[in-house]
Design a protein around this motif. Structure first.
Motif, short mmCIF file in Angstrom:
data_model
loop_
_atom_site.label_atom_id
_atom_site.label_comp_id
_atom_site.label_asym_id
_atom_site.label_seq_id
_atom_site.Cartn_x
_atom_site.Cartn_y
_atom_site.Cartn_z
N GLU A 73 29.87 39.29 40.56
CA GLU A 73 30.05 37.92 41.01
C GLU A 73 31.43 37.73 41.64
O GLU A 73 32.41 38.34 41.22
N GLN A 74 31.51 36.89 42.65
CA GLN A 74 32.77 36.61 43.33
C GLN A 74 33.48 35.41 42.71
O GLN A 74 32.86 34.39 42.42
N PHE A 75 34.78 35.57 42.47
CA PHE A 75 35.63 34.47 42.04
C PHE A 75 36.70 34.32 43.14
O PHE A 75 37.68 35.06 43.15
N GLY A 76 36.44 33.43 44.08
CA GLY A 76 37.30 33.34 45.24
C GLY A 76 37.11 34.58 46.08
O GLY A 76 35.98 34.92 46.47
N ASN A 77 38.19 35.34 46.31
CA ASN A 77 38.11 36.56 47.11
C ASN A 77 37.96 37.82 46.27
O ASN A 77 38.04 38.94 46.79
N TYR A 78 37.76 37.67 44.95
CA TYR A 78 37.73 38.83 44.07
C TYR A 78 36.45 38.88 43.24
O TYR A 78 35.87 37.86 42.90
N THR A 79 36.05 40.12 42.88
CA THR A 79 34.96 40.29 41.92
C THR A 79 35.56 40.22 40.52
O THR A 79 36.78 40.29 40.34
N PHE A 80 34.70 40.12 39.53
CA PHE A 80 35.14 40.06 38.13
C PHE A 80 35.95 41.30 37.76
O PHE A 80 37.01 41.23 37.15
N ASP A 81 35.45 42.49 38.17
CA ASP A 81 36.16 43.74 37.85
C ASP A 81 37.52 43.81 38.53
O ASP A 81 38.49 44.32 37.97
N GLU A 82 37.60 43.30 39.77
CA GLU A 82 38.88 43.30 40.48
C GLU A 82 39.89 42.39 39.78
O GLU A 82 41.08 42.72 39.68
N LEU A 83 39.42 41.25 39.29
CA LEU A 83 40.30 40.34 38.57
C LEU A 83 40.85 41.00 37.30
O LEU A 83 42.02 40.82 36.96
#
Length: 239
Positions: A209-219
């Protein structure tokens, strides 16, 4: 009255119905199925346990579909291949039930390509399959033919090999009842594994899922590298 212990090996999530058919056929033939359904491939200690089970079995049976399986880190080979090669090295009677192209096509239509065919290590899969095809195999088109292949092969092995097997002692527990209990546990385990697989799919979808410009794993990776200082007024003590 001799009952053979048959170790059943395969990849798991893609061959649940086929394993069930194999277990039913072994029980129906009056023998004892053994396998690692209740264990998740993952470490050297477990590999030793698998080898111990194979050593104690009379026959090793492989069900080969389109997947290579979980890979053991040290060897770079799948657990399924390591089991197969170990059984060969111990001169245990080995045979394989290999799903035909038409069988695999039918499964692809039901489960999708990635659910049936190897995507990550196709070269290793083909090398392993070539080894399997050079030995005793039975090509099958459906689960019914798996059962027939098992009945036929076990009868042949009983005539060709001097297998120890198990002979029932009337003073001991009924082996047939134990085998039935094993089959019941296997069915329950299959159901639990389906639930685990469904939850894993939901978790994988959530992580993308996207949170703004990032995926959960990227966050998660971003936040791992940041320090946050919380005011004392929000904590229960000064520490």
């Amino acid at each position: 009255n001799k009952k053979l212990q048959v170790f059943v090996s395969s990849t798991y999530t893609d061959l649940i119905e086929e394993r069930q058919a194999a277990v039913e056929a072994i029980l129906d033939a009056g023998h004892i199925p053994a396998g690692m359904e209740l264990f998740k491939a993952g470490n050297e200690s477990q590999l030793k346990t698998i080898y111990k089970w194979i050593n104690e079995s009379d026959v090793y049976m492989l069900i080969l579909g389109g997947h290579y399986g979980s890979i053991e880190e040290k060897s770079g080979l799948s657990y399924t291949q390591l089991e197969y090669e170990y059984a060969l090295s111990k001169n245990i009677p080995v045979f394989a039930v290999v799903l035909s192209e038409s069988f695999l096509t039918t499964k692809i239509n039901l489960l999708g390509l990635s659910g049936v065919m190897e995507q990550k290590a196709p070269d290793k899969y083909q090398t392993f399959k070539s080894l399997v095809m050079s030995k005793i195999i039975r090509m099958v088109d459906d689960c019914k033919e798996i059962k027939i292949a098992i009945h036929t092969t076990l009868n042949e092995f009983l005539n060709e090999y001097d297998l120890i097997g198990w002979v029932r002692n009337t003073n001991e527990n009924d082996t047939i009842q134990l085998s039935k209990d094993y089959a019941t546990i296997l069915k329950e385990n299959n159901s639990l594994n389906k639930q685990i697989q469904k939850l894993q799919e939901q978790l994988n979808a959530k992580s993308k899922e996207q949170f703004g410009n990032y995926t959960f794993d990227e966050l998660i990776e971003i936040l791992k590298n940041k320090d946050f200082f919380i005011s004392k007024k929000y904590t229960q003590n000064e520490d």
